[in-house]
Design a protein around this motif. Structure first.
Motif, short mmCIF file in Angstrom:
data_model
loop_
_atom_site.label_atom_id
_atom_site.label_comp_id
_atom_site.label_asym_id
_atom_site.label_seq_id
_atom_site.Cartn_x
_atom_site.Cartn_y
_atom_site.Cartn_z
N ALA A 66 1.75 7.66 4.15
CA ALA A 66 0.83 6.54 3.91
C ALA A 66 1.14 5.39 4.86
O ALA A 66 0.24 4.76 5.42
CB ALA A 66 0.94 6.07 2.46
N GLN A 77 -2.98 12.20 1.53
CA GLN A 77 -1.90 12.36 0.57
C GLN A 77 -1.79 13.81 0.10
O GLN A 77 -0.70 14.30 -0.18
CB GLN A 77 -2.12 11.43 -0.63
CG GLN A 77 -1.84 9.98 -0.35
CD GLN A 77 -0.36 9.68 -0.18
OE1 GLN A 77 0.43 9.76 -1.12
NE2 GLN A 77 0.04 9.36 1.05
N HIS A 106 0.09 4.05 -2.85
CA HIS A 106 -0.48 5.37 -2.57
C HIS A 106 0.40 6.46 -3.18
O HIS A 106 -0.11 7.43 -3.75
CB HIS A 106 -0.57 5.59 -1.07
CG HIS A 106 -1.68 4.82 -0.41
ND1 HIS A 106 -2.22 5.19 0.80
CD2 HIS A 106 -2.34 3.71 -0.79
CE1 HIS A 106 -3.16 4.33 1.13
NE2 HIS A 106 -3.25 3.43 0.18
N MET A 133 -8.27 7.19 -5.89
CA MET A 133 -8.15 6.39 -4.67
C MET A 133 -9.42 5.57 -4.44
O MET A 133 -9.36 4.46 -3.87
CB MET A 133 -7.88 7.30 -3.47
CG MET A 133 -6.48 7.87 -3.42
SD MET A 133 -5.25 6.61 -3.02
CE MET A 133 -3.79 7.64 -2.76
N SER A 165 0.78 -1.24 0.00
CA SER A 165 0.00 0.00 0.00
C SER A 165 0.81 1.29 0.00
O SER A 165 0.50 2.21 -0.77
CB SER A 165 -0.97 0.00 1.18
OG SER A 165 -1.99 -0.95 0.97
N PHE A 197 -7.82 8.67 2.15
CA PHE A 197 -6.42 8.57 1.75
C PHE A 197 -6.03 9.69 0.80
O PHE A 197 -4.88 10.17 0.81
CB PHE A 197 -6.13 7.21 1.13
CG PHE A 197 -6.05 6.10 2.13
CD1 PHE A 197 -5.15 6.16 3.18
CD2 PHE A 197 -6.86 4.98 2.03
CE1 PHE A 197 -5.06 5.15 4.11
CE2 PHE A 197 -6.78 3.95 2.95
CZ PHE A 197 -5.88 4.04 4.00
N TYR A 228 -9.03 2.56 -6.56
CA TYR A 228 -8.03 1.69 -5.92
C TYR A 228 -8.63 0.97 -4.71
O TYR A 228 -8.36 -0.21 -4.50
CB TYR A 228 -6.83 2.55 -5.49
CG TYR A 228 -5.77 1.82 -4.72
CD1 TYR A 228 -4.93 0.90 -5.33
CD2 TYR A 228 -5.57 2.08 -3.36
CE1 TYR A 228 -3.93 0.25 -4.61
CE2 TYR A 228 -4.59 1.43 -2.64
CZ TYR A 228 -3.77 0.52 -3.27
OH TYR A 228 -2.79 -0.12 -2.55
N SER A 229 -9.47 1.67 -3.96
CA SER A 229 -10.03 1.08 -2.75
C SER A 229 -11.01 -0.05 -3.03
O SER A 229 -11.33 -0.83 -2.14
CB SER A 229 -10.74 2.16 -1.91
OG SER A 229 -11.95 2.56 -2.51
#
Length: 435
Positions: free
Chosen positions: A369, A357, A135, A151, A131, A353, A154-155
C-alpha cells in the motif's frame, strides 16, 4: 476452550470481536481519511486569498498543493508501512492524525511562502502514517469478495473530506479570513486522534484471508522484498500506473478547480463553497460507494478481472464530461458536466486498492500500500498540481486570465493512458484466474 467465538459472549475471542465491530472500524478509518483529505484540500479553496495575502504566483501555489506536500507524504509512507506491518496500526494512525492536524492549524500562522511551505511539509509528514496501516486493517477485516466494497466506502473519505474542507474552509475564510479557516479545520483532528487510540479494535493480520492462502514465511519480509514482489506482478504494476495517472488528473482538478471557477466564471468563494464543493462531494461519494458495490458483484459473478475493466469503462464514459467542464463557457453546463464526470470517475479508488491488496502477500500489505501510495503521490499529487501551476504561468502570455483553464485541459488529456492500463490489468488478472 478459554474463549468463546460467539460475538457478544462474555469471553468473546479477539477475532470474533474484530469481525463483529468491523463496520465500526471501517467507519472510523473512513472518518480519519475524511480528516486527512479535509486538511489536505482546505488549501484549494483558500488559494486565491493566500495568493493575494502572501503575493504568490501559480507555480508557488502548485508547489504548496503538490510537490512540497507529496515528497514527504509519499517517501515517509514506506518506513511507516514497514512499522505498520510489525507494530500497532491503530497507534500509528492516532499519532499521525495528531501531527497533521496540528500542522494544518499552524498553517494559519504563516507569514510568508517559506513558513507556509514548512507547515505544509509537516502536514505531509503526518498524513504519511494514515493510509498504509488503514489499507492493511481493511484487508484483514474483509475477505476478497467484499474488499472492493469496503475500500469503496473508505475512499469516500477523499471526496467527502475534500468537499467538506472546501465548504467549511470557504465559509469561514469568507467571514474571518483564511488563517482562521486553517485552525478551524485542523484542531478537531487532535480530539479524533485520542478517540481512535481509545476505541479502535485492531484485527489479527490475515484474519479474513481464505484458509487455502499461501503460508507466510516466519521471518518478517524486508522493504526491498516488497518492491521485488510488487515488481514481479505485472497486473499490480499496470494497476499502479493506471491509478497514478488518474490521480495526477484528479489532484490537478481538485487543487485548482475552485480557482478555475473563480477566475473563469467569476464565482465567489461562498458560491464555490456552497455549490461546487457539495455537488462534487455528493457525486464522488455516490460513485465511490455504488461503484465499489458493483465492482464486488462483477468480481463474484464474472471474475476479479472485471473490476479493472469496470473502472476502465467508467473512466471512458466520464472523459467527455471532463472535457465539457473545461471547454464550456456556460456556468450551469460546466457544473452539470463536472458532477457527472465525478459520479462516473470516482469509483476507481475502491476497486484499484482492493485489487492491489488482493495481489499482495499478507505480511506485506501495508508495504505494498505504501509503495503504491509512494508512486501515486510523488507523480500524481506531486506533479499534478505543480505542473498545472507551471503551465498556467506559461500559458498566460497566450491565454491571459484563461490560462488556468487550458492548463487543466492539458492534464485531463492523460486520461486515455490510464484507461489502457486498467484494461491491460484486467487482461492479466483474467489470465491469472485461468492459469
Amino acid at each position: 476452550m478459554a474463549s468463546s467465538t460467539i460475538p457478544g459472549a462474555p469471553f468473546e475471542s479477539a477475532d470474533a470481536k474484530a469481525l463483529r465491530l468491523r463496520g465500526w472500524t471501517l467507519a472510523l478509518l473512513t472518518l480519519v481519511y475524511f480528516f486527512s483529505f479535509m486538511d489536505r484540500y482546505i488549501l484549494s479553496i483558500l488559494l486565491e486569498q493566500i495568493k493575494a495575502d502572501l503575493n504568490l504566483n501559480d507555480t508557488q501555489l502548485g508547489l504548496l498543493s503538490g510537490f512540497a506536500f507529496a515528497i514527504f507524504y509519499a517517501t515517509l509512507g514506506i518506513p511507516v508501512a514497514w512499522l505498520a506491518d510489525r507494530k500497532s496500526r491503530r497507534d500509528i494512525i492516532a499519532i499521525a492524525l495528531t501531527l497533521w492536524s496540528a500542522m494544518t492549524a499552524l498553517c494559519g500562522t504563516a507569514q510568508n511562502f517559506v513558513q507556509l511551505l514548512i507547515f505544509r511539509i509537516g502536514v505531509g509528514i503526518g498524513e504519511a502514517g494514515s493510509s498504509p496501516p488503514s489499507h492493511s486493517i481493511i484487508a484483514d477485516l474483509y475477505p476478497p469478495e467484499k474488499r472492493a466494497g469496503a475500500m469503496g466506502i473508505y475512499s469516500t473519505g477523499v471526496v467527502l473530506g475534500g468537499g467538506f474542507g472546501a465548504i467549511i474552509g470557504g465559509l469561514i475564510a469568507q467571514a474571518y479570513g483564511w488563517r482562521w479557516a486553517m485552525a478551524a479545520v485542523g484542531l478537531p483532528g487532535i480530539l479524533l486522534a485520542i478517540f481512535v487510540r481509545l476505541v479502535m479494535v485492531e484485527p489479527r493480520r490475515g484474519l479474513s484471508d481464505p484458509v487455502s492462502a499461501t503460508p507466510q514465511p516466519a521471518e518478517m519480509p524486508k522493504i526491498r522484498d516488497g518492491f521485488r514482489s510488487l515488481a514481479a506482478s505485472p497486473a499490480a504494476m499496470h494497476l499502479i500506473i493506471a491509478v497514478t495517472i488518474t490521480s495526477l488528473v484528479g489532484y490537478a482538478t481538485a487543487n485548482f478547480g475552485p480557482s478555475y471557477l473563480q477566475r473563469s466564471f467569476g464565482m465567489t468563494l461562498t458560491q464555490v463553497s456552497l455549490i461546487y464543493a457539495p455537488s462534487l462531494a455528493l457525486s464522488g461519494a455516490i460513485g465511490g460507494v455504488v461503484g465499489g458495490r458493483i465492482a464486488d458483484r462483477l468480481g463474484r459473478r464474472y471474475g476479479i478481472h472485471m473490476q479493472a475493466w469496470f473502472v476502465a469503462g467508467l473512466k471512458l464514459a466520464a472523459l467527455p464530461f471532463t472535457v465539457m467542464f473545461y471547454f464550456s463557457y456556460d456556468l450551469t453546463s460546466s457544473l452539470m458536466a463536472v458532477f457527472v464526470s465525478y459520479l462516473l470517475a470516482s469509483s476507481y479508488l475502491g476497486p484499484s486498492f482492493a485489487l492491489i491488496q488482493g495481489l499482495a502477500p499478507t505480511r506485506m500489505r501495508a508495504v505494498w500500500a505504501a509503495i503504491t501510495l509512494l508512486v501515486i503521490n510523488l507523480i500524481g499529487l506531486g506533479l499534478g498540481p505543480t505542473i498545472t501551476g507551471v503551465l498556467s504561468d506559461l500559458y498566460k502570455p497566450m491565454f491571459g486570465p484563461e490560462s488556468l483553464r487550458y492548463a487543466l485541459v492539458s492534464a485531463s488529456l492523460l486520461t486515455p493512458w490510464a484507461i489502457f492500463h486498467y484494461w491491460r490489468a484486467g487482461v492479466l488478472l483474467k489470465r491469472m484466474a485461468v492459469a
